[in-house]
Design an enzyme around this catalytic site. Structure first.
Site, short mmCIF file in Angstrom:
data_model
loop_
_atom_site.label_atom_id
_atom_site.label_comp_id
_atom_site.label_asym_id
_atom_site.label_seq_id
_atom_site.Cartn_x
_atom_site.Cartn_y
_atom_site.Cartn_z
N LYS A 184 -4.26 7.74 14.61
CA LYS A 184 -3.94 6.43 13.94
C LYS A 184 -2.61 6.60 13.58
CE LYS A 184 -4.00 5.43 9.92
NZ LYS A 184 -2.53 4.77 10.20
N GLU A 260 0.91 18.44 7.05
CA GLU A 260 2.22 18.52 6.99
C GLU A 260 2.68 17.42 5.92
OE1 GLU A 260 3.96 20.51 8.64
OE2 GLU A 260 2.31 21.27 9.96
N GLU A 391 11.13 13.03 -3.30
CA GLU A 391 11.88 12.87 -2.03
C GLU A 391 12.54 11.60 -1.96
OE1 GLU A 391 8.40 13.04 0.53
OE2 GLU A 391 9.58 14.05 1.84
P1 NAD Z 1 2.23 8.06 3.89
O1 NAD Z 1 1.47 9.11 3.41
O2 NAD Z 1 2.27 6.65 3.26
O3 NAD Z 1 1.77 7.46 5.45
C1 NAD Z 1 1.25 8.39 6.56
C2 NAD Z 1 0.09 8.23 7.48
O4 NAD Z 1 -1.12 8.10 6.49
C3 NAD Z 1 0.24 6.84 7.95
O5 NAD Z 1 -0.27 6.58 9.25
C4 NAD Z 1 -0.55 5.69 6.87
O6 NAD Z 1 -0.76 4.47 7.29
C5 NAD Z 1 -1.59 6.87 6.72
N1 NAD Z 1 -2.18 6.42 5.44
C6 NAD Z 1 -1.72 6.01 4.11
N2 NAD Z 1 -2.78 5.89 3.07
C7 NAD Z 1 -3.89 6.42 3.69
C8 NAD Z 1 -5.28 6.81 3.26
N3 NAD Z 1 -5.57 6.16 2.23
N4 NAD Z 1 -6.00 7.11 4.07
C9 NAD Z 1 -5.89 7.50 5.26
N5 NAD Z 1 -4.60 7.17 5.75
C10 NAD Z 1 -3.42 6.96 5.05
O7 NAD Z 1 3.49 8.79 4.49
P2 NAD Z 1 4.80 7.79 5.43
O8 NAD Z 1 5.69 6.82 4.34
O9 NAD Z 1 4.24 7.14 6.50
O10 NAD Z 1 5.68 8.98 5.67
C11 NAD Z 1 6.56 9.50 4.92
C12 NAD Z 1 5.94 10.92 4.39
O11 NAD Z 1 5.59 11.71 5.31
C13 NAD Z 1 7.05 11.86 3.41
O12 NAD Z 1 6.45 12.21 2.35
C14 NAD Z 1 7.37 12.99 4.29
O13 NAD Z 1 7.91 13.83 3.73
C15 NAD Z 1 6.21 12.96 5.09
N6 NAD Z 1 6.50 13.62 6.46
C16 NAD Z 1 6.02 15.04 6.60
C17 NAD Z 1 6.32 15.91 7.81
C18 NAD Z 1 6.05 17.15 7.80
O14 NAD Z 1 5.98 17.48 9.06
N7 NAD Z 1 5.63 17.87 6.78
C19 NAD Z 1 7.04 15.05 8.93
C20 NAD Z 1 7.07 13.61 8.59
C21 NAD Z 1 6.79 12.92 7.41
#
Ligand code: NAD
Length: 489
Positions: A184, A260, A391
């Site tokens: 997803k 991650e 962040e």
């Molecule tokens: P996010 O947590 O909002 O979303 C990530 C994913 O989770 C998306 O696909 C989103 O649709 C999904 N999601 C959101 N709410 C959900 C729920 N309740 N249930 C299931 N899935 C859900 O993060 P983002 O804004 O897309 O990305 C930015 C974040 O990701 C930052 O905190 C960044 O540090 C982190 N990130 C971490 C890594 C790593 O490898 N550690 C790499 C890239 C990004």
């Protein structure tokens, strides 16, 4: 970059869900739209999966698992190798698509194709190296066999900031291990995953091995899949709060998880650093992906003796960064992903200034169209400022001065995160001490970028669990079996 090329490329991206080897519309024909953050324009409409579509994707992954798990490792590896080769042929399409849907400059998007592709090549090579152990037990009464097995159907959730690399970093090791997946992607940037899965199909992917659900009903669709007793593994990249919610859901089925999560990387510059290297490293660690990376340097902790000089030099460099749509020549700073990201950067800078920091350059949102924020340098940031705790996820470089090595270590470790740290020093012993003392899953020592498919990527503390890439990466998708047999003599 011609508009025709963009139109043709967008038309070539599938607009359906990919389930059981077929592209199909969402239940009831529901759709979601994807926009270009540099223009605010909708670029494509695609399927918006329902809970029932999510279940159908799980059915397909479950049905395909026994066949894929039994496929010889060499064949699994060769499928990935064909995918890698196709990605090289189509790299310009993937780069342009990422620039359109996510906003990063085209040169960086090309870099992501190279980086994301390396996971496909790396795991194509790891598949035939899955091995076990055989040996006598210490008592000499039996033989111990330790074997590795694919964990089963996996659910992969990826974020919007690296649309290709975050997908390949999960799909490639899963497939190499013999697992089937439902992926997803983020609803903001789903097109790259769709184009990549079409590429896998062209490479000969068997039906049901990879299934894609694009959806705005993220919570309900994910909850249904995670609650499915046939699911064996959840791999998530995204923010820490969402990761925590998913870990609670995964506890029900005692699922294997890889998490991650967020970061708050310190970038420590000692007074014995080579400032040229430190400034180059800072530009890469801060402004790559417009600051929207989990590995982005968040806090520049700089020795007071060199803090002004460092600030002067990075400010000069930042003032030379060209802002614009990522397809334009020479652009280094594209748009942020949406209005919320712009508002967050603005609020963090305002809070830092209200607590005594100064803006050396930038500091404002740019009027639309598009969601742009100026690349910014903030100096003299005071303890307690939000920008040190949260962040930033934007092009804001915040500098905090320090006086002693102990203080630098204390400041660097003063966060619940522990993904990556950057340290600049020409003193070898000090560098070694920092390796020992920083609470971090990864470290750039005189380097501003650490990511590599051959390395175990992952964090300590609230930055997550598990590792992606490297020799470790495939083990996230394998489970161990120990068998005891009698002494054959
Ligand atoms: P996010 O947590 O909002 O979303 C990530 C994913 O989770 C998306 O696909 C989103 O649709 C999904 N999601 C959101 N709410 C959900 C729920 N309740 N249930 C299931 N899935 C859900 O993060 P983002 O804004 O897309 O990305 C930015 C974040 O990701 C930052 O905190 C960044 O540090 C982190 N990130 C971490 C890594 C790593 O490898 N550690 C790499 C890239 C990004």
């Amino acid at each position: 970059m011609s508009e025709y090329r963009e139109t043709d490329l967008l038309a070539s991206v599938p607009d359906g869900l990919f389930i059981g080897g077929e592209w199909r519309p969402a239940e009831g024909g529901a759709t979601l739209t994807v926009s270009d953050p540099a223009t605010g324009q909708v670029v494509k409409s695609i399927a918006d999966a329902s809970v029932a579509d999510g279940r159908a994707a799980m059915d397909a992954a479950v049905a395909a698992f026994p066949g894929w798990a039994a496929t010889p490792a060499r064949e699994r590896g060769e499928l990935l190798r064909r995918a890698f080769d196709l990605l090289q042929e189509r790299k310009e399409d993937f780069a342009l698509l990422m620039t359109i849907e996510m906003g990063k400059p085209l040169a960086e998007a090309r870099g992501e194709v190279a980086y994301g592709g390396e996971f496909v090549r790396w795991f194509s090579e790891e598949a035939p190296r899955i091995q076990g152990r055989y040996g006598a037990n210490p008592e000499g009464t039996g033989r111990m066999i330790v074997s590795q097995h694919p964990v089963g159907p996996c659910y992969l959730i990826t974020p919007w900031n690296f649309p290709l690399a975050m997908a390949t970093r999960k799909i490639a090791p899963a497939l190499a291990a013999g697992c089937t997946v439902v992926i997803k992607p983020a609803a903001l940037t789903p097109l790259t995953t769709l184009l990549f899965v079409k590429l896998l199909e062209d490479a000969g992917l068997p039906a049901g091995v990879v299934n894609v659900v694009t959806t705005t009903k993220t919570g309900p669709v994910s909850e249904e899949i995670i609650a499915d007793p046939r699911l064996r593994k959840l791999s998530f990249t995204g923010s820490t709060p969402v990761g925590q919610t998913l870990m609670k859901q995964a506890a029900q089925g005692v699922l294997r998880t890889s998490m991650e999560l967020g970061g708050n990387a310190p970038f420590v510059v000692f007074d014995d650093a080579d400032l040229d290297k430190a400034v180059d490293g800072a530009m890469a660690a801060k402004f790559r992906n417009i600051g929207q990376a989990c590995t982005a340097a968040n806090r520049f902790i700089v020795h007071r003796r060199v803090a002004d000089e460092f600030a002067r030099r990075v400010t000069e460099r930042v003032q030379g960064l060209k802002i614009g749509r990522g397809t334009e020549d020479g652009v280094a700073i594209g748009p942020l992903i949406d209005d919320r990201a712009v508002a967050k950067a603005a609020q963090l800078v305002q809070d830092a200034v209200a607590r005594g920091a100064s803006v050396a350059t930038g500091g404002s949102a740019i009027d639309g169209p598009g969601t742009f924020y100026e690349p910014t340098v903030v100096t003299g940031v005071q303890a307690g400022s939000d920008i040190l705790r949260e962040e930033i996820f934007g092009p804001v470089l915040a500098i905090v001065p320090f006086d002693t090595e102990d203080e630098a270590v204390r400041l660097a470790n003063d966060t619940e995160y522990g993904l990556v740290s950057y340290v600049f020093t020409e003193n070898l012993a000090r560098g070694q001490r920092m390796i020992e003392r920083l609470e971090t899953g990864m470290m750039g020592l005189n380097m501003g970028v650490v990511s590599n498919a051959a390395a175990p990527f992952g964090g300590w503390k609230m930055s997550g669990l598990g590792r992606e890439g490297g020799a470790e990466g495939i083990h996230e998708y394998l489970q161990t079996k120990y068998t005891l047999t009698p002494n054959p003599f």
